[in-house]
Design a protein around this motif. Structure first.
Motif: not given
Length: 403
Positions: A208-210, A220-223, A228-229
């Protein structure tokens, strides 16, 4: 509630001619005038190299001291609710919960029975002595059972109803009801619940986060994972902790400036500030002039000023408030040997260039001239003085007394 959708546009914007907006504390107060004194030198910004800014701090402070005397402020006490500047685990989870809820979908249920807290769609028709009364009939109304927005008997009567089945609910209007024709009267509401709208909040997963990070304003595309969130949200919320120093400084500055006797203001610098405020507004008006018959109409519509005189009075007060703060900040710096180096100015200039879409700081200087060294230099100095003041006042935590 913190906003979690941020829109940062990295475009080439016109920098403030004077970077005074962010520095002006909300707690500034107007000061009266006494006997006028003439300054021996101009304090207005000039075209200088970054290396030369440090020298202006002492010279300007000398001029400013001819207009105002700053009393001893070190050791003063200020009140602060420290709990407002601490990010708890629960704050992070609540924030993420609000993110999930913003992405909730609706499951329409057309069978079963209602319960308190359900969001329903219903038709109803109220009758007094068998006759429909004004305002008592509606269709396809969305209502949350238990919200208390209906009269109490009708609200309670919606619990336990079968979806799709017509039901009569006997209701007595309160004696204090605003409509005297209904106050204290017994009525019958014929009600049909057409559906129950169930909010389905998504489960917090890595997937869901991605899939949703970008649409939530996370740049921040790395989240891409839950952890990470959480890290990102905590970092975002902790930006409020950085405002603690501003809150302390604002409280201290208010004490410094309240009742301060200001004989006058450096005339050339004050004129420059007023010219900047006016030119900025003039530029805005020119951009929208096709929609307004005059600058005065634009000021009334965009800023709610009653007249040009009202705007001019505001601009004069604003410029003096800003300038008084600059005078005090500069005097504190000079008295405590706090300075600004060329590296300070250049590094800040590079940050501004990156943010506003310029090639580099030299690009800004080529566009707006070397007066930017003075303007950016003061912003660096201002932050140094904020930090210095925070280190030299006593903070009284009012968390317990405020709760």
């Amino acid at each position: 509630m913190f906003m979690y959708v941020e829109m940062r546009k990295y475009m080439k914007k016109k920098l403030f001619s004077v970077l005074l907006v962010g520095a002006l504390a909300a707690s500034l107060v107007a000061c009266g005038k006494t006997e006028k004194k003439e300054a021996k030198a101009s304090t207005a910004n000039t075209e200088i190299n970054a290396e030369e800014y440090a020298g202006t701090i002492t010279s300007n402070a000398g001029v400013y001291k001819t207009f105002v005397n700053l009393s001893d402020w070190k050791g003063m006490s200020v009140d602060l609710k420290e709990s407002d500047y601490v990010v708890l685990d629960s704050d992070v989870e609540d924030y993420i919960k609000s993110m999930l809820e913003s992405k909730a979908t609706t499951n329409v249920i057309t069978e079963g029975t209602t319960k308190s807290g359900d969001v329903i769609k219903l038709d109803y028709s109220g009758k007094l002595d068998g006759t429909a009364f004004s305002g008592g009939t509606a269709t396809d109304v969305t209502y949350t059972i238990g919200s208390g927005k209906f009269i109490e008997d009708l609200d309670k009567g919606l619990v336990g109803l079968t979806v799709g089945q017509e039901t009569d609910i006997t209701c007595v209007f309160p004696e204090s009801y605003y409509n005297s024709d209904l106050a204290g009267k017994t009525t019958i509401f014929t009600v049909t619940v057409n559906e129950i709208d169930e909010s389905v909040v998504p489960e917090l997963t890595d997937e869901w986060v991605a899939a949703n990070a970008a649409s939530l304003g996370i740049e921040d595309s790395s989240v891409t994972t839950v952890e990470q969130l959480r890290t990102y949200v905590r970092s975002y919320l902790e930006t409020k902790a950085s405002s603690r120093s501003s809150a302390i400084f604002d409280a201290a500055y208010k004490q410094m400036s309240d009742g301060l006797d200001v004989s006058d203001y450096p005339s050339e610098e004050l004129t420059d500030l007023l010219n900047t405020l006016n030119s900025n507004v003039d530029a805005e008006y020119q951009s929208y002039s096709s929609s307004y018959s005059s600058k005065e109409e634009y000021l009334k519509s965009a800023y709610k000023f009653d007249s040009l005189d009202a705007f001019n009075e505001y601009a004069d007060n604003y410029a003096k408030q800003y300038l008084l703060q600059k005078m005090i900040v500069t005097m504190i710096a000079a008295d405590n040997n706090i300075t600004v180096t060329a590296d300070d100015i250049n590094s800040t200039g590079e940050e501004l260039a990156s943010y506003y879409g310029y090639d580099d700081y030299n690009d800004i200087l080529d566009t707006y001239g070397k007066t930017m060294n003075s303007e950016i230099g003061y912003q660096v100095l201002y932050q140094k003085i904020v930090d210095f003041v925070c280190e030299n006042v006593t903070v009284n935590d009012t968390t317990d007394t405020a709760e």
